[in-house]
Scaffold this motif. Structure first.
Motif, PDB file in Angstrom:
ATOM      1  N   ASP A 173      -3.822  -1.465   6.340  1.00  0.00           N
ATOM      2  CA  ASP A 173      -2.740  -1.682   7.377  1.00  0.00           C
ATOM      3  C   ASP A 173      -1.332  -2.057   6.009  1.00  0.00           C
ATOM      4  O   ASP A 173      -0.441  -1.393   6.566  1.00  0.00           O
ATOM      5  N   TYR A 174      -1.580  -2.641   5.264  1.00  0.00           N
ATOM      6  CA  TYR A 174      -0.406  -2.767   4.207  1.00  0.00           C
ATOM      7  C   TYR A 174      -0.033  -1.557   3.770  1.00  0.00           C
ATOM      8  O   TYR A 174       1.154  -0.988   3.785  1.00  0.00           O
ATOM      9  N   GLN A 175      -1.105  -0.547   3.360  1.00  0.00           N
ATOM     10  CA  GLN A 175      -0.821   0.493   2.837  1.00  0.00           C
ATOM     11  C   GLN A 175      -0.095   1.583   3.731  1.00  0.00           C
ATOM     12  O   GLN A 175       0.720   2.261   3.273  1.00  0.00           O
ATOM     13  N   LEU A 176      -0.537   1.458   4.890  1.00  0.00           N
ATOM     14  CA  LEU A 176       0.132   2.355   5.905  1.00  0.00           C
ATOM     15  C   LEU A 176       1.552   1.865   6.350  1.00  0.00           C
ATOM     16  O   LEU A 176       2.520   2.960   6.366  1.00  0.00           O
ATOM     17  N   THR A 177       1.626   0.595   6.255  1.00  0.00           N
ATOM     18  CA  THR A 177       3.247   0.135   6.316  1.00  0.00           C
ATOM     19  C   THR A 177       3.855   0.446   5.155  1.00  0.00           C
ATOM     20  O   THR A 177       5.427   0.851   5.252  1.00  0.00           O
ATOM     21  N   MET A 178       3.521   0.358   3.899  1.00  0.00           N
ATOM     22  CA  MET A 178       4.390   0.788   2.751  1.00  0.00           C
ATOM     23  C   MET A 178       4.173   2.231   2.176  1.00  0.00           C
ATOM     24  O   MET A 178       4.988   2.436   1.568  1.00  0.00           O
ATOM     25  N   ARG A 179       3.728   2.904   3.114  1.00  0.00           N
ATOM     26  CA  ARG A 179       3.504   4.347   2.782  1.00  0.00           C
ATOM     27  C   ARG A 179       4.820   5.036   2.395  1.00  0.00           C
ATOM     28  O   ARG A 179       4.926   5.665   1.321  1.00  0.00           O
ATOM     29  N   ASP A 180       5.764   4.862   3.270  1.00  0.00           N
ATOM     30  CA  ASP A 180       7.165   5.491   3.061  1.00  0.00           C
ATOM     31  C   ASP A 180       8.043   4.929   1.815  1.00  0.00           C
ATOM     32  O   ASP A 180       8.394   5.906   1.160  1.00  0.00           O
ATOM     33  N   ASP A 181       7.784   3.824   1.652  1.00  0.00           N
ATOM     34  CA  ASP A 181       8.403   3.034   0.355  1.00  0.00           C
ATOM     35  C   ASP A 181       7.771   3.467  -0.877  1.00  0.00           C
ATOM     36  O   ASP A 181       8.323   3.874  -1.835  1.00  0.00           O
TER      37      ASP A 181
ATOM     38  N   TYR B 138       5.653  -7.170   0.042  1.00  0.00           N
ATOM     39  CA  TYR B 138       4.764  -7.158   1.174  1.00  0.00           C
ATOM     40  C   TYR B 138       3.672  -8.115   1.486  1.00  0.00           C
ATOM     41  O   TYR B 138       3.778  -8.664   2.628  1.00  0.00           O
TER      42      TYR B 138
END
Length: 107
Positions: free
Chosen positions: A60-68, A13
């Motif tokens: 913002d990165y963590q929200l985007t990576m959450r599901d992964d 990411y």
């Protein structure tokens, strides 16, 4: 395995993964502690007084990576994650990912 997969995901990411990672598992809580997480660009922003913007970007990165990230934990432990929390710290350069697992039926 969780630590390694989390580092690889962050690298995917952000273009750079943390240099240290440790996973702690205590009953229904999984904590992944990551160190030396910031990119060169983020460090320059921090040096120039923009820590708040770096923290927002990391959020913002963590929200985007959450599901992964959740998928990594669920796959490795074969348990469902019911909550995920994430936080970054600038000095020292640390991040923490916390996963709460569904109670094990044997409990």
């Amino acid at each position: 395995m969780i630590s390694t997969a989390a580092v690889q995901l962050l690298h995917e990411y952000t273009g750079r993964g943390p240099t240290k990672a440790k996973t702690l598992i205590n009953d229904d809580v999984v904590t992944v502690l990551l160190a030396d997480t910031l990119t060169k660009g983020e460090r320059k922003l921090v040096d120039n007084g923009h820590s708040d913007r770096v923290l927002q970007l990391r959020h913002d990165y963590q929200l985007t990576m959450r599901d992964d990230l959740i998928a990594i934990v669920e796959r490795q432990l074969d348990r469902k994650v019911i909550a995920f929390m994430s936080q970054n710290h600038i000095d020292p350069d640390l991040a923490v990912e916390v996963f709460v697992l569904q109670a094990d039926r044997a409990d």
